[in-house]
Design a protein around this motif. Structure first.
Motif, PDB file in Angstrom:
ATOM      1  N   GLU A   1     -18.895 -10.027 -16.543  1.00 13.72           N
ATOM      2  CA  GLU A   1     -18.089  -8.683 -17.054  1.00 13.72           C
ATOM      3  C   GLU A   1     -17.683  -8.914 -18.412  1.00 13.72           C
ATOM      4  O   GLU A   1     -17.032 -10.100 -18.865  1.00 13.72           O
ATOM      5  CB  GLU A   1     -16.885  -8.653 -16.334  1.00 13.72           C
ATOM      6  CG  GLU A   1     -15.901  -7.281 -16.579  1.00 13.72           C
ATOM      7  CD  GLU A   1     -14.813  -7.424 -15.706  1.00 13.72           C
ATOM      8  OE1 GLU A   1     -13.964  -6.311 -15.905  1.00 13.72           O
ATOM      9  OE2 GLU A   1     -14.643  -7.883 -14.910  1.00 13.72           O
ATOM     10  N   ILE A   2     -17.934  -7.962 -19.263  1.00 14.71           N
ATOM     11  CA  ILE A   2     -17.185  -7.808 -20.500  1.00 14.71           C
ATOM     12  C   ILE A   2     -16.196  -6.893 -20.618  1.00 14.71           C
ATOM     13  O   ILE A   2     -16.626  -5.381 -20.508  1.00 14.71           O
ATOM     14  CB  ILE A   2     -18.230  -7.554 -21.761  1.00 14.71           C
ATOM     15  CG1 ILE A   2     -19.398  -8.734 -21.956  1.00 14.71           C
ATOM     16  CG2 ILE A   2     -17.599  -7.392 -23.226  1.00 14.71           C
ATOM     17  CD1 ILE A   2     -20.509  -8.171 -22.671  1.00 14.71           C
ATOM     18  N   PRO A   3     -15.163  -7.168 -20.469  1.00 12.83           N
ATOM     19  CA  PRO A   3     -13.828  -6.223 -20.091  1.00 12.83           C
ATOM     20  C   PRO A   3     -13.670  -5.475 -21.399  1.00 12.83           C
ATOM     21  O   PRO A   3     -13.892  -5.788 -22.447  1.00 12.83           O
ATOM     22  CB  PRO A   3     -12.786  -6.925 -19.346  1.00 12.83           C
ATOM     23  CG  PRO A   3     -12.864  -8.181 -20.265  1.00 12.83           C
ATOM     24  CD  PRO A   3     -14.313  -8.410 -20.367  1.00 12.83           C
ATOM     25  N   TYR A   4     -13.035  -4.246 -21.001  1.00 14.14           N
ATOM     26  CA  TYR A   4     -12.582  -3.363 -22.133  1.00 14.14           C
ATOM     27  C   TYR A   4     -10.799  -3.384 -22.072  1.00 14.14           C
ATOM     28  O   TYR A   4     -10.485  -3.292 -20.850  1.00 14.14           O
ATOM     29  CB  TYR A   4     -13.233  -2.109 -22.240  1.00 14.14           C
ATOM     30  CG  TYR A   4     -13.039  -1.356 -20.858  1.00 14.14           C
ATOM     31  CD1 TYR A   4     -11.853  -0.351 -20.659  1.00 14.14           C
ATOM     32  CD2 TYR A   4     -14.167  -1.393 -19.956  1.00 14.14           C
ATOM     33  CE1 TYR A   4     -12.135   0.307 -19.451  1.00 14.14           C
ATOM     34  CE2 TYR A   4     -13.945  -0.747 -18.656  1.00 14.14           C
ATOM     35  CZ  TYR A   4     -13.239  -0.037 -18.337  1.00 14.14           C
ATOM     36  OH  TYR A   4     -13.141   0.759 -17.082  1.00 14.14           O
ATOM     37  N   PRO A   5     -10.273  -3.029 -23.072  1.00 12.76           N
ATOM     38  CA  PRO A   5      -8.776  -3.022 -22.721  1.00 12.76           C
ATOM     39  C   PRO A   5      -8.506  -1.739 -22.185  1.00 12.76           C
ATOM     40  O   PRO A   5      -9.046  -0.675 -22.124  1.00 12.76           O
ATOM     41  CB  PRO A   5      -8.161  -2.660 -24.117  1.00 12.76           C
ATOM     42  CG  PRO A   5      -9.404  -3.106 -25.095  1.00 12.76           C
ATOM     43  CD  PRO A   5     -10.413  -2.919 -24.400  1.00 12.76           C
ATOM     44  N   TYR A   6      -7.398  -1.796 -20.947  1.00 14.90           N
ATOM     45  CA  TYR A   6      -6.846  -0.819 -20.231  1.00 14.90           C
ATOM     46  C   TYR A   6      -5.410  -0.877 -20.257  1.00 14.90           C
ATOM     47  O   TYR A   6      -4.949  -1.911 -20.394  1.00 14.90           O
ATOM     48  CB  TYR A   6      -7.366  -0.634 -19.016  1.00 14.90           C
ATOM     49  CG  TYR A   6      -7.184  -1.707 -18.157  1.00 14.90           C
ATOM     50  CD1 TYR A   6      -6.235  -1.877 -17.219  1.00 14.90           C
ATOM     51  CD2 TYR A   6      -8.333  -2.864 -18.083  1.00 14.90           C
ATOM     52  CE1 TYR A   6      -5.866  -2.797 -16.274  1.00 14.90           C
ATOM     53  CE2 TYR A   6      -8.026  -4.049 -17.448  1.00 14.90           C
ATOM     54  CZ  TYR A   6      -6.821  -3.748 -16.533  1.00 14.90           C
ATOM     55  OH  TYR A   6      -6.526  -5.025 -15.378  1.00 14.90           O
ATOM     56  N   MET A   7      -4.713   0.257 -19.996  1.00 14.95           N
ATOM     57  CA  MET A   7      -3.135   0.308 -19.781  1.00 14.95           C
ATOM     58  C   MET A   7      -2.919   0.946 -18.556  1.00 14.95           C
ATOM     59  O   MET A   7      -3.458   2.091 -18.318  1.00 14.95           O
ATOM     60  CB  MET A   7      -2.767   1.030 -21.068  1.00 14.95           C
ATOM     61  CG  MET A   7      -1.107   1.096 -21.133  1.00 14.95           C
ATOM     62  SD  MET A   7      -0.623   2.179 -22.383  1.00 14.95           S
ATOM     63  CE  MET A   7      -1.525   1.720 -23.703  1.00 14.95           C
ATOM     64  N   ASN A   8      -2.140   0.147 -17.809  1.00 14.72           N
ATOM     65  CA  ASN A   8      -1.308   1.088 -16.796  1.00 14.72           C
ATOM     66  C   ASN A   8      -0.015   1.793 -17.211  1.00 14.72           C
ATOM     67  O   ASN A   8       0.858   1.315 -17.996  1.00 14.72           O
ATOM     68  CB  ASN A   8      -0.804   0.082 -15.615  1.00 14.72           C
ATOM     69  CG  ASN A   8      -2.064  -0.688 -15.103  1.00 14.72           C
ATOM     70  OD1 ASN A   8      -3.010   0.079 -14.735  1.00 14.72           O
ATOM     71  ND2 ASN A   8      -1.898  -1.771 -14.444  1.00 14.72           N
ATOM     72  N   VAL A   9       0.071   2.961 -16.703  1.00 10.36           N
ATOM     73  CA  VAL A   9       1.165   3.923 -17.088  1.00 10.36           C
ATOM     74  C   VAL A   9       2.029   3.908 -16.097  1.00 10.36           C
ATOM     75  O   VAL A   9       1.436   4.459 -14.874  1.00 10.36           O
ATOM     76  CB  VAL A   9       0.612   5.173 -17.888  1.00 10.36           C
ATOM     77  CG1 VAL A   9       1.838   6.110 -18.202  1.00 10.36           C
ATOM     78  CG2 VAL A   9      -0.091   4.988 -18.972  1.00 10.36           C
ATOM     79  N   VAL A  10       3.275   3.891 -16.146  1.00  5.91           N
ATOM     80  CA  VAL A  10       4.233   4.022 -15.105  1.00  5.91           C
ATOM     81  C   VAL A  10       5.143   5.085 -15.500  1.00  5.91           C
ATOM     82  O   VAL A  10       5.792   5.171 -16.461  1.00  5.91           O
ATOM     83  CB  VAL A  10       5.108   2.604 -14.833  1.00  5.91           C
ATOM     84  CG1 VAL A  10       6.077   2.773 -13.665  1.00  5.91           C
ATOM     85  CG2 VAL A  10       4.034   1.472 -14.587  1.00  5.91           C
ATOM     86  N   LYS A  11       5.032   6.157 -14.442  1.00  2.00           N
ATOM     87  CA  LYS A  11       6.059   7.315 -14.840  1.00  2.00           C
ATOM     88  C   LYS A  11       7.234   7.228 -13.865  1.00  2.00           C
ATOM     89  O   LYS A  11       7.002   7.058 -12.637  1.00  2.00           O
ATOM     90  CB  LYS A  11       5.156   8.645 -14.526  1.00  2.00           C
ATOM     91  CG  LYS A  11       5.906   9.789 -14.841  1.00  2.00           C
ATOM     92  CD  LYS A  11       4.920  10.968 -14.439  1.00  2.00           C
ATOM     93  CE  LYS A  11       5.947  12.444 -14.462  1.00  2.00           C
ATOM     94  NZ  LYS A  11       5.219  13.695 -14.249  1.00  2.00           N
ATOM     95  N   LYS A  12       8.369   7.179 -14.316  1.00  2.00           N
ATOM     96  CA  LYS A  12       9.578   7.149 -13.878  1.00  2.00           C
ATOM     97  C   LYS A  12      10.169   8.534 -13.786  1.00  2.00           C
ATOM     98  O   LYS A  12      10.071   9.306 -14.878  1.00  2.00           O
ATOM     99  CB  LYS A  12      10.643   6.075 -14.545  1.00  2.00           C
ATOM    100  CG  LYS A  12      10.004   4.845 -14.466  1.00  2.00           C
ATOM    101  CD  LYS A  12      11.170   3.706 -14.809  1.00  2.00           C
ATOM    102  CE  LYS A  12      10.470   2.328 -14.547  1.00  2.00           C
ATOM    103  NZ  LYS A  12      11.545   1.607 -14.844  1.00  2.00           N
ATOM    104  N   SER A  13      10.613   8.990 -12.738  1.00  2.00           N
ATOM    105  CA  SER A  13      11.372  10.143 -12.486  1.00  2.00           C
ATOM    106  C   SER A  13      12.850  10.301 -12.950  1.00  2.00           C
ATOM    107  O   SER A  13      13.586   9.212 -12.924  1.00  2.00           O
ATOM    108  CB  SER A  13      11.401  10.675 -11.089  1.00  2.00           C
ATOM    109  OG  SER A  13       9.948  11.182 -10.767  1.00  2.00           O
TER     110      SER A  13
END
Length: 108
Positions: A96-108
């Motif tokens: 695997e050659i990964p790519y950057p990713y981001m987890n977005v956390v939405k707070k209410s």
């Protein structure tokens, strides 16, 4: 002569020794890659293509291969061709050659 750096990122879950072996196989297969080792280095078992872990980056481990070409122009074309060849080979063998990713956390 010109030195080329061929850099590829691999996933943290990959076995680095396996990745290095597979990367070296692809690069050494190319007839344009020059062998800069001395006779003593060959006797001592020094690899034709040196590959090092360059960086533990945020989304991948960066491997760098040191490759010698006959001229600066040849070096550029060789690098481009080797990057494609390594990518294609890694796809074939499941590295695997990964790519950057981001987890977005939405707070209410």
């Amino acid at each position: 002569l010109s030195c080329v750096f061929v850099e590829v990122g691999v996933a943290y879950s990959e076995n680095l020794d396996h990745c290095i072996t597979e990367m070296r196989k692809v690069i050494e297969k190319d007839e344009r890659v020059l062998d800069k080792r001395t006779e003593q280095e060959k006797t001592d078992g020094v690899e034709k293509v040196i590959i090092r872990v360059l960086e533990l980056a945020s989304s991948s481990i960066i491997l760098r291969a040191y490759v010698w070409a006959s001229s600066p122009t040849e070096a550029f074309v060789l690098k481009c061709d080797l990057l494609k060849a390594v990518k294609d080979h890694f796809d074939e063998v499941g590295i695997e050659i990964p790519y950057p990713y981001m987890n977005v956390v939405k707070k209410s």
